[in-house]
Design a protein around this motif. Structure first.
Motif, PDB file in Angstrom:
ATOM      1  N   ILE A 194       6.358 -32.398 -16.237  1.00 50.52           N
ATOM      2  CA  ILE A 194       5.936 -33.807 -16.311  1.00 50.52           C
ATOM      3  C   ILE A 194       4.613 -33.885 -17.078  1.00 50.52           C
ATOM      4  N   LEU A 245      12.274 -43.890 -13.600  1.00 48.81           N
ATOM      5  CA  LEU A 245      13.011 -42.632 -13.480  1.00 48.81           C
ATOM      6  C   LEU A 245      14.362 -42.848 -12.813  1.00 48.81           C
ATOM      7  N   VAL A 247       5.424 -39.580 -19.007  1.00 47.37           N
ATOM      8  CA  VAL A 247       5.155 -40.916 -18.470  1.00 47.37           C
ATOM      9  C   VAL A 247       4.047 -41.555 -19.309  1.00 47.37           C
ATOM     10  N   GLN A 289      10.958 -37.188  -6.161  1.00 50.55           N
ATOM     11  CA  GLN A 289      12.202 -37.930  -6.382  1.00 50.55           C
ATOM     12  C   GLN A 289      13.268 -37.037  -7.011  1.00 50.55           C
ATOM     13  N   GLU A 290      12.857 -36.187  -7.945  1.00 50.91           N
ATOM     14  CA  GLU A 290      13.818 -35.265  -8.558  1.00 50.91           C
ATOM     15  C   GLU A 290      14.366 -34.284  -7.521  1.00 50.91           C
ATOM     16  N   VAL A 334       9.125 -43.953 -18.858  1.00 48.43           N
ATOM     17  CA  VAL A 334       9.464 -42.552 -18.641  1.00 48.43           C
ATOM     18  C   VAL A 334      10.402 -42.117 -19.763  1.00 48.43           C
ATOM     19  N   SER A 383       2.672 -37.522 -10.814  1.00 46.27           N
ATOM     20  CA  SER A 383       3.400 -36.262 -10.961  1.00 46.27           C
ATOM     21  C   SER A 383       4.133 -35.877  -9.683  1.00 46.27           C
ATOM     22  N   ALA A 417       6.656 -45.815 -12.515  1.00 44.41           N
ATOM     23  CA  ALA A 417       7.267 -44.582 -13.019  1.00 44.41           C
ATOM     24  C   ALA A 417       8.476 -44.179 -12.176  1.00 44.41           C
ATOM     25  N   LEU A 418       8.375 -44.341 -10.863  1.00 46.24           N
ATOM     26  CA  LEU A 418       9.510 -44.022  -9.983  1.00 46.24           C
ATOM     27  C   LEU A 418      10.716 -44.905 -10.286  1.00 46.24           C
ATOM     28  N   THR A 453       2.361 -45.429 -10.419  1.00 43.91           N
ATOM     29  CA  THR A 453       3.282 -44.476  -9.779  1.00 43.91           C
ATOM     30  C   THR A 453       4.594 -45.156  -9.415  1.00 43.91           C
ATOM     31  N   LEU A 512       7.207 -38.198  -8.911  1.00 39.58           N
ATOM     32  CA  LEU A 512       8.389 -37.926  -9.727  1.00 39.58           C
ATOM     33  C   LEU A 512       9.037 -36.594  -9.353  1.00 39.58           C
ATOM     34  N   ARG A 513       8.228 -35.607  -9.067  1.00 35.19           N
ATOM     35  CA  ARG A 513       8.778 -34.313  -8.634  1.00 35.19           C
ATOM     36  C   ARG A 513       9.525 -34.455  -7.320  1.00 35.19           C
TER      37      ARG A 513
END
Length: 408
Positions: free
Chosen positions: A140, A23, A198, A180-181, A122, A174, A19-20, A16, A177-178
């Protein structure tokens, strides 16, 4: 000052965090030194939060080892040669990609994956045509790359053929990332028309997997991405029980009618020699969790349960211990000596003075009444096992030199 065991974090949290970081580089061109990772379990979204996303139990700041544009080298090499063994292919119409790595730290927990490089790539791509790929909320998709295992047997929480990324880490990635967006007000226009995929990869995952139970569970090609809490407690009983439960689930789901429980690798090897017709997945190491494992096996519907152990664990099971670790259960030598005395064993008084079960066993083996005592102890252990399992349990007692002393 007492020593305190240090907690670590799971492969799911490492993936995780990676991935952050990827991104952030993908979206904003900056590679972070650290990332803030949400930890499961996730509660229902708070109306006051305004984002509509489930709330993590807390957050964990993790250091980023590497963060660079493009796919991870191990992933790029597979894609370039169209080698998709234990690796998902790239999406169509790629716009851009980035990857980042976090070194998994297991704390003071003896874990084969501690120190492993966990990487997430990503990939942003044009949203696929309707029905060609199902994305998670927030567009995602989560896939597996080299070093992440592939499920080949039923009975696990991930479907056969999928990457061995368990449901909670998938949710963790998931949601992170959501979030952070959502938090970045400057998310590029048009991002809603694209998909983020990812790809989790582990450069040394294939080698590390040989030190885990994955091959036996039918997880091929790498390690699993795990973690229901996001952090690792040292010498966690919960982690051991989860491993035992998973082993029993796979054995049951693949049609094993007999399951063989052992307290460690040596007793398992010896028991395998007695049951050569059984597949490896029918054998489950249960360590010191006697009551838990026997109860779980009893409720799983196996026709036969077999228990294999050495003398110390046998005596503790006979004496009713649910958990047989030396720190938490004491072997009652006086009770063992009384059994020896009841059989008129000449060594009874010497057994009462023994410090270890191994010493007591050697005294009994040299005594004419020894076989009678061993049989009495084994019968008592079988009765305890039957109580724990709710059904009859077969038993094999081994000597540490490999001899089988009893089979009931």
């Amino acid at each position: 000052m007492p020593n305190t065991l240090r907690e670590g974090f799971t492969t799911g949290s490492a993936a995780t965090g990676a991935a952050l970081a990827a991104l952030q580089l993908l979206r904003y061109g900056s590679a972070p030194a650290t990332v803030r990772v949400p930890l499961p379990p996730f509660a229902a979204a708070l109306q006051s939060s305004g984002c509509g996303l489930p709330e993590p139990r807390c957050w964990l700041v993790l250091p980023v080892a590497e963060c660079l544009p493009g796919p991870a080298p191990e992933l790029a090499a597979r894609w370039a040669t169209n080698n998709f063994e234990y690796c998902d292919p790239p999406p169509q119409k790629i716009i851009r990609s980035a990857h980042a790595s976090i070194i998994k730290d297991g704390g003071d927990d003896p874990d084969a994956t501690s120190g492993a490089c966990i990487t997430a790539t990503v990939v942003e791509s044009v949203a696929p045509a309707l029905g060609t790929e199902v994305a998670d909320h927030g567009n995602i998709i989560i896939k597996g790359g080299p070093g992440v295992g592939r499920i080949t047997l039923p009975g696990l929480p991930v479907a056969v053929g999928q990457a061995a990324i368990n449901p909670v880490p998938r949710q963790q990635i998931s949601l992170a990332l959501r979030a952070q967006e959502h938090d970045q007000a400057s998310t590029p226009t048009g991002a809603a028309q694209t998909v983020l995929t990812v790809f989790v990869s582990v450069p040394q995952g294939l080698e590390l997997a040989q030190k885990t139970f994955n091959p036996r569970l039918g997880i091929e090609g790498g390690i699993s991405i795990l973690g229901t809490q996001g952090t690792v407690r040292p010498f966690s009983h919960a982690a051991w029980k989860a491993t035992i439960g998973q082993g029993l689930d796979v054995a049951a789901a693949t049609g094993c009618r007999t399951v063989c429980l052992t307290t460690g690798r040596r007793s398992e090897r010896l028991l395998m020699e007695r049951y050569p017709h059984l597949p490896e997945r029918a054998f489950v190491q249960v360590a010191d969790f006697a009551q838990f494992s026997l109860h779980a096996a009893g409720t799983a519907g196996f026709e036969q349960i077999v228990w294999g152990c050495f003398f110390g664990k046998l005596v503790k099971l006979a004496q009713g211990h649910a958990y047989t670790h030396a720190k938490d259960s004491t072997l009652d030598m006086w009770a063992l000596a009384q059994q020896a005395q009841s059989a008129d064993a000449a060594c009874a008084e010497a057994v009462a003075r023994c410090i270890t079960a191994a010493h007591a066993l050697e005294l009994l083996l040299a005594d004419a009444a020894g076989p009678q005592v061993l049989n009495a102890v084994a019968q008592q252990a079988m009765q305890t096992a039957r109580t724990f399992a709710g059904q009859a349990v077969s038993l094999h007692l081994f000597h540490t030199d490999g001899r089988e002393l009893l089979a009931l």
